[in-house]
Design an enzyme around this catalytic site. Structure first.
Site, PDB file in Angstrom:
ATOM      1  N   HIS A  73       0.739  -1.085   0.081  1.00 55.88           N
ATOM      2  CA  HIS A  73       0.023  -0.022   0.075  1.00 55.88           C
ATOM      3  C   HIS A  73       0.802   1.175  -0.093  1.00 55.88           C
ATOM      4  O   HIS A  73       1.951   1.372   0.703  1.00 55.88           O
ATOM      5  CB  HIS A  73      -0.918  -0.047   1.280  1.00 55.88           C
ATOM      6  CG  HIS A  73      -1.762   1.277   1.487  1.00 55.88           C
ATOM      7  ND1 HIS A  73      -1.559   2.077   2.582  1.00 55.88           N
ATOM      8  CD2 HIS A  73      -2.392   1.990   0.496  1.00 55.88           C
ATOM      9  CE1 HIS A  73      -2.321   3.293   2.319  1.00 55.88           C
ATOM     10  NE2 HIS A  73      -2.994   3.119   1.166  1.00 55.88           N
ATOM     11  N   SER A  74       0.585   2.178  -0.932  1.00 54.58           N
ATOM     12  CA  SER A  74       1.358   3.250  -0.931  1.00 54.58           C
ATOM     13  C   SER A  74       2.879   3.150  -1.270  1.00 54.58           C
ATOM     14  O   SER A  74       3.283   2.392  -2.138  1.00 54.58           O
ATOM     15  CB  SER A  74       1.025   4.414   0.248  1.00 54.58           C
ATOM     16  OG  SER A  74       1.543   5.820   0.402  1.00 54.58           O
ATOM     17  N   MET A  75       3.701   3.665  -0.270  1.00 52.74           N
ATOM     18  CA  MET A  75       5.069   3.424  -0.411  1.00 52.74           C
ATOM     19  C   MET A  75       5.597   2.241  -0.144  1.00 52.74           C
ATOM     20  O   MET A  75       6.610   1.703  -0.704  1.00 52.74           O
ATOM     21  CB  MET A  75       5.766   4.675   0.444  1.00 52.74           C
ATOM     22  CG  MET A  75       5.435   6.089   0.224  1.00 52.74           C
ATOM     23  SD  MET A  75       6.307   6.570  -1.510  1.00 52.74           S
ATOM     24  CE  MET A  75       8.020   6.556  -1.022  1.00 52.74           C
TER      25      MET A  75
ATOM     26  N   GLN B 158      -1.211  -0.876  -4.073  1.00 49.61           N
ATOM     27  CA  GLN B 158      -2.459  -0.146  -4.151  1.00 49.61           C
ATOM     28  C   GLN B 158      -2.002   1.525  -3.603  1.00 49.61           C
ATOM     29  O   GLN B 158      -1.395   1.577  -2.815  1.00 49.61           O
ATOM     30  CB  GLN B 158      -3.146  -0.627  -2.882  1.00 49.61           C
ATOM     31  CG  GLN B 158      -3.868  -2.032  -3.038  1.00 49.61           C
ATOM     32  CD  GLN B 158      -4.350  -2.930  -1.797  1.00 49.61           C
ATOM     33  OE1 GLN B 158      -4.347  -2.404  -0.786  1.00 49.61           O
ATOM     34  NE2 GLN B 158      -5.198  -3.683  -2.204  1.00 49.61           N
TER      35      GLN B 158
ATOM     36  N   THR C 233       0.133   3.117  -5.073  1.00 47.93           N
ATOM     37  CA  THR C 233       1.636   3.442  -4.878  1.00 47.93           C
ATOM     38  C   THR C 233       2.118   4.465  -6.105  1.00 47.93           C
ATOM     39  O   THR C 233       1.907   4.501  -7.119  1.00 47.93           O
ATOM     40  CB  THR C 233       2.111   2.099  -4.870  1.00 47.93           C
ATOM     41  OG1 THR C 233       2.038   1.191  -4.107  1.00 47.93           O
ATOM     42  CG2 THR C 233       3.713   2.224  -5.080  1.00 47.93           C
TER      43      THR C 233
END
EC number: 3.1.-.-
Length: 922
Positions: free
Chosen positions: A173-175, A200, A202
Site C-alpha cells: 500500500h502506498s510507499m 495499491q 503507490t
C-alpha cells in the site's frame, strides 16, 4: 502598515487569486463522487501474532517487526508453527499500520472457509513503526533490506511441509509498493522470491512531494533498474489507483512505466475495476470491500492445483489479473476455456428474424434457444448488440457455424461479453465472424426470477456520434450538444479533441421517457482507450445526470484513439447530451498536477521582493515595504522567459553538451514534459498563486511579529533601541557553536528550527523596542528629537560606533520581515525530517542520513549574524550592490530546478542570505 503599502487594485487581485485557488482546492478535496465503498468487517476478533526474528536482525532493525494475521480458531491453530498455507506479505505505506492487513486477511479467511480450507492464505504484515517515508526518504533503503529478511524468515516457517512455498506474494500500500519494487535492486536478492506484486495507491512514477534527495535518488534507482532490466524482470505486477477521491496520490503517478519488453505489468484505476466500479481515497483502498473481494477472487484463481501455491505461469497470472481487474466477461475464470459448447438437451429453438428483439423471462419452465440468422442482416447492418439483466456466470450467447435453424455445438461468445453493474453486454462486428451463420441467445429455465434479454442489429455510423468538446478558454459560457432520437440500446459518443490533463468538462445527460411504468436504469461509461481509468455512472431514467470528465493520464503523442462516452440506454427514452468546459475543474487539475510546485513559486516571488529591497537600500539608503516590493518586483516575465529559453536551447545538441559539461541537473520543465504534465500558461498561473501566497504569508508573519511584540511588552518591562550596533555579540559564537553541535549530534532540521526561533525572537525584541521608542516619542517629542539628532550625529561620525535611529530600525524591520518569510519556508520544507526524527527518537538519537545537516551548518552562522544585522550597518557595504543582483537569477533557478525537486529550493535561498550577512564585514 502592511496593508497600507498595497493599493486597492492589488488587494482585489490577491483576493481574486485566493478565490481561484480555493476553487481549485475545493475540486481536489471535495469535487468527487461519494464514497461507494462498503466497509469490510471482521467476523471474529483479529489477532496479530508477532513472528520472532533472529536476534541479529532484531538488533539491526529495532523499530521494525513482522506479524501473522489471524482470527478465531485459525489464529489459535497457527500459534504453533510451522504453517501450511500460501504466504502473502502486506507492506504498509507512509505512516501506515501493520494492522491494515486485517481487511484483506479476513476476507481471504472467509473465502478459505467456504471451500473447507482446501486452499488458504497466510497473511503476514510488516510493522514499519508508522514511518513517514513519503516525506523523508532516508529510511526507504533500510525498509527494503528488512523486507528481504522478512521474506526469508517467512519461507523458513514452511520448512518440512509437503507443499512448502518457494516464494511469496506481496501487497504494497502506498510507499510499501515502491519498497516491494525496490527489492529487485538489492545485490543479493533473488527475483524468484516474489511470485506476484499488487500495489495499491503507490506513486511509482515520482514522489508526491520530493522533499529530500534521498527520496528522488531512491526513485531514480528503482525506476532505472526496472527500465534497464525490463527483459529480465518476470515479476507479474498490478498497480491499482484510487481515482479522484485519492487526493494524496494522484492516479497518474501510480501507472507503471509502459515498457515494450515488460508485458507483465498492469495499471488500473479502481473506478474501472469490474465489480468494484468505485473511486477510493488513499486509506479506504485497503478496506474497500468491493476491491478486496476482487483481489481475493484473483488470488484463489491464481492457485496451481498441483503445487497448492500461486502458479509460476506468467501467462496465467496475467490472464487472471485481466479477468478480474480489466474486463470481466461475467463468467468464472478458466485457464483454457472451451470455445465450443454443446447446445443439447430438451429445449425449444425459436427463430428470430427481426432486427430488434426483446424478451422478458419470468418463471420459465423450459430452456429456450433464440436463433438469429445472420445472412440477411450482414447485407444491411455492421454490428449486433445483445444485453441481459441476468448476471449469473453461465454461458448465454453462442454462434452457430454453417447451420440452418439449430446446431448441436456452438462457439461460446460469452467470453467476449462485458460485465456492467446492472447488465452483461456483448457487441460484435459481423465481418469479424464470417463463418457464423446464426447467433444464439440462451434463456435457462428459472423459477421466481425475472430478467430481460435484448438484441439489436445496427450500422456503426448510426450509433457512433461525434461531439467536439468546448474550448479550454470558453470558461463554461458555451456548450455543445447532441440529441439521440433513435430508439437504440447502445451509443458511442466520441469526445473529439479531448486528450490533455488540463482539460475538464461537465457532461449533462437529460433523459425523457414515454409511457414508463417501471424503473429503468441507464449506464454511462467514460472510456479512455489509452489507459485503464474508465468510470461509470448509473442513472435512473427519466432524469438529469451530470458527469465530470477529466483525465489522469494524457493521451500519448502516437495514440490516435478517441475518448468515448458509452451509453447503455433504454429504447423507450430520448437522450440529450451536453458538454461544456468546467473552469473550477481546470483549476482543480492545475492544483492536482502542479500543487506540489507551489512552494517554489512562492519562494521565487519572495526572492524577487528581497532583491528589490536590497537594491532600494543600496540606491536610496532606505528599505521599502515588503508588500510594495512584492507588487513591484514579483513579475512572471522576469522568470518564465529565461526558463522557456533554456528549455528551447536544450533542444540543440551543442547546448545540451555544454549543459552536461557544466554538470547541471536536468531542467524541471523537461521532466514535466516527459510526464505529459505541461499545461498551457501553467507556470503563469502558479506564479500568480505563488505571489498571492507570498503576499498573504507576509501579512500573517508581519501581524504575528506585532502580536508577539505586544505580548513581550505586556510581560516584560519596556526595552530600548540598542545604543550600539554589535554584529558579533559576546554570546553569539557560543550560541552558533551550540546550534552546530545540536545539528551534528541530533537532527539538522531541529537546529534550523532553533535558529529560526532565535531569529524571530530577535525581530520581536526589535519590534518591541521600536514600539517603546515611538510611544516615548509621543509622550516627550522634544526629548525624542534631541535623541534622534544625537543618534544621527553619532551615525555620521567615523569616530564613534554605529548608533540605531528609529528610521533605521523601521528599515531593518522591513528587511527582517522578508528574511523571516524566506526562513519560514525553509523551516516548512525541512519539517518532515524533523517530524520523522521526533517520531523515532526512542530508537535513534541521531538522524542518519540527515538531508538538512549541510544546510544547517551554513544557515546557523548566517542567521546568527543576520539576527544582529541592521540596515545602517550594510547600506554602505561595497558588497551590497552585488548582493542585490543575486536574488533575480536565483529566483529563476528556483523555478528551473526546484519546482519538481523541492529539496533544492533552500540551496537557492541561503546564497543571498549569506551575502547579506557578509555585507556587515565588507
Amino acid at each position: 502598515m502592511f496593508l497600507h503599502s498595497v493599493n486597492l487594485w492589488n488587494l482585489a487581485f490577491y483576493a481574486l487569486m485566493v478565490f481561484m485557488a480555493t476553487l481549485g482546492l475545493w475540486d481536489v478535496f471535495f469535487g468527487f463522487e461519494e464514497n461507494k465503498c462498503s466497509m469490510s468487517y471482521m467476523f471474529e476478533y483479529p489477532e496479530y501474532q508477532k513472528i520472532e526474528l533472529p536476534k541479529k536482525l532484531a538488533k539491526r532493525y529495532p523499530a521494525y517487526e513482522l506479524y501473522l494475521y489471524g482470527e478465531g480458531s485459525y489464529a489459535e491453530e497457527h500459534k504453533v508453527l510451522p504453517l501450511t498455507g500460501i504466504p502473502v506479505l502486506f507492506l504498509p505505506g507512509n505512516a501506515g499500520s501493520y494492522k491494515q492487513v486485517r481487511s484483506i486477511g479476513s476476507i481471504a479467511l472467509r473465502k478459505a472457509e467456504d471451500i473447507d480450507f482446501k486452499y488458504h492464505f497466510d497473511f503476514f504484515s510488516v510493522n514499519f513503526n508508522g514511518e513517514l517515508v513519503a516525506l523523508y526518504g532516508g529510511s526507504l533503503q533500510k525498509q527494503t533490506k528488512f523486507v528481504h529478511e522478512c521474506i526469508k524468515t517467512i519461507l523458513k516457517l514452511y520448512k518440512g511441509q509437503e507443499f512448502a512455498p518457494k516464494s511469496v506474494a506481496i501487497i504494497g500500500h502506498s510507499m510499501g509498493g515502491l519498497v516491494a519494487r525496490a527489492l529487485l535492486t538489492l545485490k543479493n536478492f533473488k527475483q524468484d522470491l516474489i511470485n506476484l506484486l499488487i500495489t495499491q495507491a503507490t506513486p511509482h512514477v515520482a514522489p508526491v512531494m520530493p522533499l529530500d534527495r534521498f527520496i528522488t535518488d531512491f526513485y531514480m534507482t528503482v525506476n532505472n533498474y526496472w527500465i534497464l532490466n525490463a527483459r529480465h524482470i518476470n515479476l507479474t505486477t498490478l498497480s491499482v489507483a484510487g481515482g479522484f477521491r485519492d487526493y494524496q496520490v494522484r492516479s497518474g503517478l501510480t501507472f507503471l512505466p509502459k515498457l515494450s519488453d515488460h508485458t507483465s505489468a498492469l495499471s488500473v484505476v479502481s473506478s474501472a475495476v469490474p465489480k468494484t466500479w468505485a473511486s477510493t481515497d488513499h486509506l479506504s483502498i485497503v478496506w474497500c470491500k468491493q476491491l478486496q473481494l476482487t483481489t481475493i477472487r484473483a488470488f484463489f484463481d491464481l492457485i496451481d492445483a498441483d503445487t497448492k501455491q500461486i502458479t509460476q505461469n506468467p501467462k496465467k497470472k496475467l490472464s487472471v489479473l485481466n479477468h478480474h481487474f480489466i474486463r470481466h466477461p461475467a463468467k468464472h475464470f478458466e485457464e483454457n476455456p472451451s470455445i465450443i459448447s454443446d447446445l443439447t438437451g430438451t429445449s425449444m429453438w425459436v427463430p428470430v428474424k427481426v432486427s430488434k428483439w426483446t424478451y422478458v423471462a419470468y418463471n420459465e419452465s423450459d430452456k429456450i434457444y433464440f436463433t438469429f440468422p445472420l445472412a440477411n442482416h450482414r447485407k444491411i447492418y455492421t454490428h449486433v448488440y445483445c444485453q441481459s439483466t441476468m448476471l449469473d456466470t453461465n454461458s448465454w450467447i453462442f454462434g452457430c457455424i454453417n447451420s440452418t435453424s439449430m446446431c448441436r455445438q456452438g462457439v461460446d461468445l460469452s467470453w467476449k461479453a462485458e460485465l456492467l453493474p446492472t447488465i452483461k453486454s456483448l457487441t460484435l462486428r459481423l465481418q469479424d465472424y464470417p463463418s457464423l451463420s446464426h447467433l444464439v441467445v440462451y434463456v435457462p429455465s428459472i423459477h421466481g426470477s425475472k430478467f430481460v434479454v435484448d438484441c439489436e442489429f445496427f450500422k456503426k455510423e448510426t450509433r457512433s456520434i461525434q461531439l467536439p468538446v468546448t474550448h479550454l478558454f470558453s470558461f463554461g459560457l458555451s456548450s455543445r450538444k447532441v440529441i439521440l432520437n433513435t430508439s437504440g440500446l447502445f451509443y458511442n459518443i466520441e469526445l473529439l479533441n479531448f486528450g490533455q490533463i488540463y482539460q475538464a468538462f461537465k457532461i449533462s445527460v437529460v433523459s425523457k421517457c414515454s409511457a414508463v411504468k417501471e424503473e429503468i436504469t441507464s449506464i454511462y461509461k467514460l472510456h479512455i482507450p489509452w489507459s485503464y481509468e474508465d468510470s461509470l455512472t448509473i442513472a435512473q431514467v427519466p432524469s438529469t445526470t451530470e458527469i465530470s470528465v477529466k483525465l489522469h493520464i494524457a493521451q500519448p503523442e502516437n495514440d490516435s484513439h478517441v475518448a468515448l462516452l458509452k451509453m447503455y440506454t433504454s429504447s423507450d427514452c430520448q437522450y440529450e447530451v451536453t458538454v461544456k468546459t468546467s473552469f473550477s475543474q481546470i483549476l482543480g487539475q492545475v492544483v492536482r498536477f502542479h500543487g506540489g510546485a507551489l512552494p517554489a513559486y512562492v519562494i521565487s516571488s519572495i526572492l524577487l521582493a528581497y532583491g528589490g529591497q536590497l537594491y532600494s537600500l543600496f540606491s536610496t539608503g532606505h528599505c521599502l515595504e515588503y508588500a510594495t516590493m512584492l507588487d513591484k518586483e514579483a513579475k512572471p516575465y522576469k522568470v518564465d522567459p529565461f526558463v522557456i529559453m533554456i528549455k528551447f536551447l536544450l533542444g540543440y545538441k551543442w547546448f545540451k553538451e555544454l549543459w552536461d559539461m557544466c554538470l547541471l541537473p536536468e531542467l524541471d520543465a523537461i521532466v514535466l514534459t516527459s510526464q505529459s504534465m505541461c499545461f498551457p500558461l501553467v507556470s503563469l498561473i502558479l506564479f500568480l498563486f505563488g505571489t498571492c501566497t507570498a503576499y498573504w504569508g507576509g501579512l500573517l508573519s508581519s501581524t504575528s511579529v506585532r502580536l508577539l511584540s505586544s505580548l513581550w511588552l505586556a510581560l516584560k518591562r519596556p526595552s530600548e533601541l540598542p545604543k550600539e550596533i554589535k554584529i558579533i555579540s559576546p554570546d553569539l559564537p557560543i550560541l552558533t557553536i551550540v546550534l552546530i553541535m545540536v545539528s551534528w549530534t541530533t537532527c539538522g532540521a531541529f537546529a534550523i528550527l532553533l535558529t529560526y526561533l532565535y531569529y524571530v525572537f530577535k525581530i520581536v525584541h526589535l519590534q518591541a523596542s521600536l514600539t517603546t521608542f515611538k510611544n516615548s516619542q509621543t509622550v516627550n517629542p522634544k526629548h525624542s528629537r534631541r535623541s534622534e539628532k544625537k543618534s544621527n550625529h553619532h551615525k555620521d561620525s567615523a569616530v564613534h560606533p554605529l548608533r540605531l535611529s528609529a528610521s533605521d530600525a523601521e528599515d531593518s524591520l522591513r528587511m527582517h520581515s522578508t528574511v523571516i518569510n524566506l526562513l519560514t519556508w525553509i523551516v516548512l520544507l525541512s519539517m518532515p525530517s524533523l517530524i520523522y526524527w521526533l517520531k523515532n527518537l526512542r530508537y535513534y538519537f541521531k538522524l542518519n542520513p540527515d538531508p538538512c545537516k549541510p544546510l544547517a551548518f551554513i544557515l546557523i552562522p548566517t542567521m546568527a549574524v543576520l539576527g544582529n544585522t541592521y540596515t545602517v550597518s550594510v547600506k554602505s557595504s561595497k558588497l551590497l550592490k552585488t548582493t542585490s543582483q543575486f536574488p533575480l537569477p536565483l529566483a529563476v533557478g528556483v523555478i528551473a530546478f526546484g519546482s519538481a525537486h523541492l529539496y533544492r529550493v533552500p540551496c537557492f535561498v541561503f546564497i543571498p542570505l549569506l551575502l547579506h550577512a557578509l555585507c556587515n564585514f565588507m
